[in-house]
Design a protein around this motif. Structure first.
Motif, PDB file in Angstrom:
ATOM      1  N   PRO A 181       0.788  -1.229   0.000  1.00 10.70           N
ATOM      2  CA  PRO A 181       0.000   0.000   0.000  1.00 10.70           C
ATOM      3  C   PRO A 181       0.826   1.289   0.000  1.00 10.70           C
ATOM      4  CG  PRO A 181      -1.038  -1.578   1.425  1.00 10.70           C
ATOM      5  CD  PRO A 181       0.253  -2.194   0.975  1.00 10.70           C
ATOM      6  N   ASN A 182       0.548   2.090  -1.027  1.00 12.28           N
ATOM      7  CA  ASN A 182       1.108   3.431  -1.189  1.00 12.28           C
ATOM      8  C   ASN A 182       2.630   3.461  -1.162  1.00 12.28           C
ATOM      9  OD1 ASN A 182      -1.436   4.635  -1.541  1.00 12.28           O
ATOM     10  ND2 ASN A 182      -1.781   4.456   0.659  1.00 12.28           N
ATOM     11  N   ALA A 183       3.204   2.448  -1.793  1.00 11.90           N
ATOM     12  CA  ALA A 183       4.652   2.396  -1.968  1.00 11.90           C
ATOM     13  C   ALA A 183       5.125   3.236  -3.152  1.00 11.90           C
ATOM     14  CB  ALA A 183       5.094   0.943  -2.172  1.00 11.90           C
TER      15      ALA A 183
ATOM     16  N   LEU B  23      13.045   4.040   3.971  1.00  7.13           N
ATOM     17  CA  LEU B  23      11.646   3.684   3.779  1.00  7.13           C
ATOM     18  C   LEU B  23      11.441   2.949   2.463  1.00  7.13           C
ATOM     19  CD1 LEU B  23       8.672   3.743   4.564  1.00  7.13           C
ATOM     20  CD2 LEU B  23       8.534   6.093   3.685  1.00  7.13           C
ATOM     21  N   ARG B  24      12.143   3.404   1.419  1.00 11.91           N
ATOM     22  CA  ARG B  24      12.021   2.732   0.124  1.00 11.91           C
ATOM     23  C   ARG B  24      12.449   1.268   0.241  1.00 11.91           C
ATOM     24  NH1 ARG B  24       9.177   3.934  -3.738  1.00 11.91           N
ATOM     25  NH2 ARG B  24       8.484   1.888  -3.095  1.00 11.91           N
ATOM     26  N   GLN B  25      13.562   1.030   0.919  1.00 13.58           N
ATOM     27  CA  GLN B  25      14.051  -0.341   1.065  1.00 13.58           C
ATOM     28  C   GLN B  25      13.119  -1.172   1.936  1.00 13.58           C
ATOM     29  OE1 GLN B  25      17.782  -1.538   3.316  1.00 13.58           O
ATOM     30  NE2 GLN B  25      18.459  -1.885   1.207  1.00 13.58           N
TER      31      GLN B  25
ATOM     32  N   ASN C 255      -0.498   6.291   4.595  1.00 20.20           N
ATOM     33  CA  ASN C 255       0.822   6.446   3.978  1.00 20.20           C
ATOM     34  C   ASN C 255       1.881   5.768   4.838  1.00 20.20           C
ATOM     35  OD1 ASN C 255       0.686   7.883   1.482  1.00 20.20           O
ATOM     36  ND2 ASN C 255      -0.033   9.672   2.618  1.00 20.20           N
ATOM     37  N   PRO C 256       2.842   5.070   4.206  1.00 15.65           N
ATOM     38  CA  PRO C 256       3.838   4.324   4.983  1.00 15.65           C
ATOM     39  C   PRO C 256       4.862   5.242   5.651  1.00 15.65           C
ATOM     40  CG  PRO C 256       4.338   4.200   2.636  1.00 15.65           C
ATOM     41  CD  PRO C 256       3.036   4.911   2.746  1.00 15.65           C
TER      42      PRO C 256
ATOM     43  N   LEU D  18       7.543  -0.796   9.911  1.00 15.42           N
ATOM     44  CA  LEU D  18       6.703  -0.076   8.954  1.00 15.42           C
ATOM     45  C   LEU D  18       5.322   0.119   9.557  1.00 15.42           C
ATOM     46  CD1 LEU D  18       7.171  -1.579   5.365  1.00 15.42           C
ATOM     47  CD2 LEU D  18       7.240   0.845   5.966  1.00 15.42           C
ATOM     48  N   ILE D  19       4.845   1.362   9.543  1.00 13.13           N
ATOM     49  CA  ILE D  19       3.464   1.617   9.933  1.00 13.13           C
ATOM     50  C   ILE D  19       2.822   2.474   8.854  1.00 13.13           C
ATOM     51  CG2 ILE D  19       4.037   1.515  12.395  1.00 13.13           C
ATOM     52  CD1 ILE D  19       3.497   4.624  12.355  1.00 13.13           C
TER      53      ILE D  19
END
Length: 608
Positions: free
Chosen positions: A243-245, A254-256, A383-384, A391-392
């Motif tokens: 979701p929302n990556a 965060l991307r990784q 949003n992550p 991860l939340i």
């Protein structure tokens, strides 16, 4: 929330229209699951070849100790959006081992950059590269070594091509793994200003290159809301990302973490035998993608790509479906070229999490379809964020920038700004969301061209300094592969800024970079061999009306005229290799695909 009546009507119509083809597709996928090629069904010789070079994973793959994830990658380091993928496979193998799985690169597919080829001979290969990518994906997955699939691709033809190919293996769970957009560079409005100054001869090439280099300046997707970023939006609403990556910059923790989450999710789905791609990409998912395109002012290219993706899953959609949805779906976003700010600003304003939230709360997307990246669409309203190693997802129930992103109750426009226009010139798409209201109706004499460079030469000679409907024909898929004509945008913008009534009428494409000039694009039937557009003559009055949906040569009996001479087939830059695709592809409204056209013919014979 009850489903919007228009959304329900269009979805039901698509389901009814698609019953025979969808049933046949799902039956094939069931057959592939039950009796298709897979590791347990392989001969020892076949199987040994498949893990011979697997190194540390050799024992696990050979012993079928856990799911094996196939990676199909569109990596190259010339295309900025795909350059970050270089090290993804080695990272993904580590992430797979963390959950008792393995991963192998199943194959690579080409990924051309339309930004590099724009206005060049290579652009004639662009649309057909989608079919090549689809076939390359099928080749990669044909080895039968895999229990789930991760697809690494972002840009224009690449995501549709990966998805079309993967749908032939729809009995497996699959996710697309995005790479994110580059940080913001030179503001897009400033880039546009310098392009127009260059078109007028007021700045030189050195200054133009400097501006372009400040715009496209780092690894990651381009920051304007073109086809690449529209791809990412659609994959979110179809449930094919974590979701929302989509809109997280490359090279960040965060991307990784999101890539890691994708690998873990695929391993879980493969172990459970759940959520195969064939059932995720259903009629509701396709409608969600269409709604998202309209709500965010996305790329017109997807009025070609979405029909092609849908057909690969046995689903039939057309431009009338887009038109009716556009009347019900409001425009919620103003991302360049439909506004001043870029996709980084869009993400900061709430991004796809807020779009999902406001659409779902008004019954404007399906929330009950099967999703792959999470258990339900509710997961997409957050949003992550990365808190330590965890991860939340933080809910995005309000826009942080009302000039960029608005709720359904306060839209920029009441409609989605994508119109079907039709008349004696055929059927075409008009992206009204990018055009000021007062320019939705243009009536002007035609000036006909068979090449976009001819338009630029006529402009420089002062021949277009008047009200004009610029007709650029023999640009359809059968003529030359249907290139984008984005190169014309600055020049036509100059004419419009001089106070003239200007329109572009073409059987070619304009892409997500479609600008402020009214344009009827993807005209179908195309000019080749004898479509109505081939019968237009200089001076014919053309009426393009985005309010009534009219596209006509006024007071002209086109049928009584012979068609204009078509240019010779394109040669050089490998274009002759694609002659078979030009000869056999179907029209734009069906996806402009030779591969899908032939596949449909075979299926029709089967049914008979």
């Amino acid at each position: 929330m009850a489903l919007n009546p228009t959304l329900a009507t269009v979805t039901d119509r698509i389901i009814e229209r698609s019953k025979p083809t969808r049933r046949r597709y799902l039956a094939l996928m069931a057959e592939e699951k039950d009796r298709g090629i897979s590791r347990p069904r392989m001969s020892c010789g076949n199987f040994a070849h498949g893990f011979a070079a697997a190194g540390d994973d050799k024992e696990a793959i050979s012993g079928i100790a856990g799911p094996n994830i196939g990676i199909v990658t569109a990596y190259n380091d010339m295309l900025s959006a795909h350059q970050p993928y270089a090290r993804y496979p080695e990272q993904m193998k580590i992430f797979a081992r963390e959950v008792g799985a393995t991963a192998q690169v199943a194959g690579g597919v080409p990924a051309m950059c339309d930004g590099v080829t724009q206005g060049q001979a290579g652009m004639d290969l662009s649309l057909f590269s989608r079919d090549v990518i689809a076939m390359g994906t099928a080749i990669a997955l044909s080895h039968g070594m895999f229990d789930a699939v991760a697809m690494l691709g972002i840009c224009d033809k690449i995501v549709p091509g990966l998805l079309i190919g993967a749908l032939r293996f729809g009995h497996l769970p699959m996710l697309l793994v995005p790479g994110g957009q580059m940080p913001s560079g030179l503001p897009n409005k400033e880039k546009q200003r310098i392009r127009q100054l260059f078109a007028e001869g007021k700045v030189g090439k050195d200054e133009l290159l400097k501006a372009e280099s400040r715009s496209y300046h780092a690894p990651g997707t381009c920051t304007f809301y073109g086809t690449a970023n529209s791809n990412q939006m659609m994959m979110e609403l179809m449930g094919l990302h974590i979701p929302n990556a989509a809109f997280i910059n490359p090279g960040t923790p965060l991307r990784q973490a999101l890539t890691r989450a994708a690998v873990h999710r695929l391993a879980d789905l493969a172990k459970a035998g759940e959520r195969p791609l064939a059932h995720v990409v259903d009629e509701r998912a396709i409608v969600n993608a269409m709604v998202g395109l309209l709500a965010t002012g996305g790329s017109t290219n997807h009025t070609i790509h979405l029909p092609a993706i849908a057909r690969a899953a046995g689903i039939l959609i057309d431009w009338q479906d887009f038109e009716e949805l556009s009347g019900a779906v409001p425009l919620l976003a103003r991302v360049y070229p439909n506004g001043a700010k870029d996709v980084n600003d869009f993400q900061l304003a709430g991004g796809m999490a807020f779009v999902t939230y406001t659409l779902s709360r008004e019954g404007l997307i399906h929330t009950d379809h099967l999703t792959a990246g999470a258990d339900s669409m509710e997961a997409w309203i957050g949003n992550p964020e990365l808190h330590g190693d965890e991860l939340i997802w933080k809910p995005a129930e309000e826009s942080a920038d009302i000039d960029m992103l608005r709720p359904v109750s306060e839209p920029f426009r009441a409609d989605g700004g994508m119109r079907l226009v039709k008349g004696n010139l055929g059927r075409a798409v008009f992206k009204t969301s990018a055009v000021d209201d007062e320019r939705w109706i243009i009536e002007a004499p035609a000036r006909c061209f068979t090449d976009q460079n001819e338009v630029l030469e006529a402009f420089k000679a002062g021949e277009l300094d008047r009200d004009v409907a610029v007709v650029v024909r023999f640009q359809g898929p059968r003529a030359n592969g249907m290139p984008e004509l984005h190169k014309l945008t600055p020049t036509l913008g100059v004419l419009q800024d001089r106070g003239h009534k200007v329109a572009l009428i073409t059987d070619g494409r304009m892409s997500g970079a479609s600008g402020k000039v009214p344009a009827a694009i993807h005209v179908s039937p195309e000019a080749l061999p004898d479509g109505p557009l081939a019968r237009v003559r200089d001076g014919d009055v053309i009426r393009l009306d985005g309010r009534t949906g009219q596209l006509d040569a006024v007071g002209v009996d086109l049928a009584s005229r012979p068609p204009a001479n078509s240019p010779p087939p394109p040669l050089g830059t490998g274009r002759e290799l694609f002659a078979i695709m030009r000869r056999t592809c179907n029209e734009a409204e069906k996806g402009a695909s030779a591969m899908l056209a032939d596949m449909a013919l075979e299926q029709d014979v089967e049914l008979a």
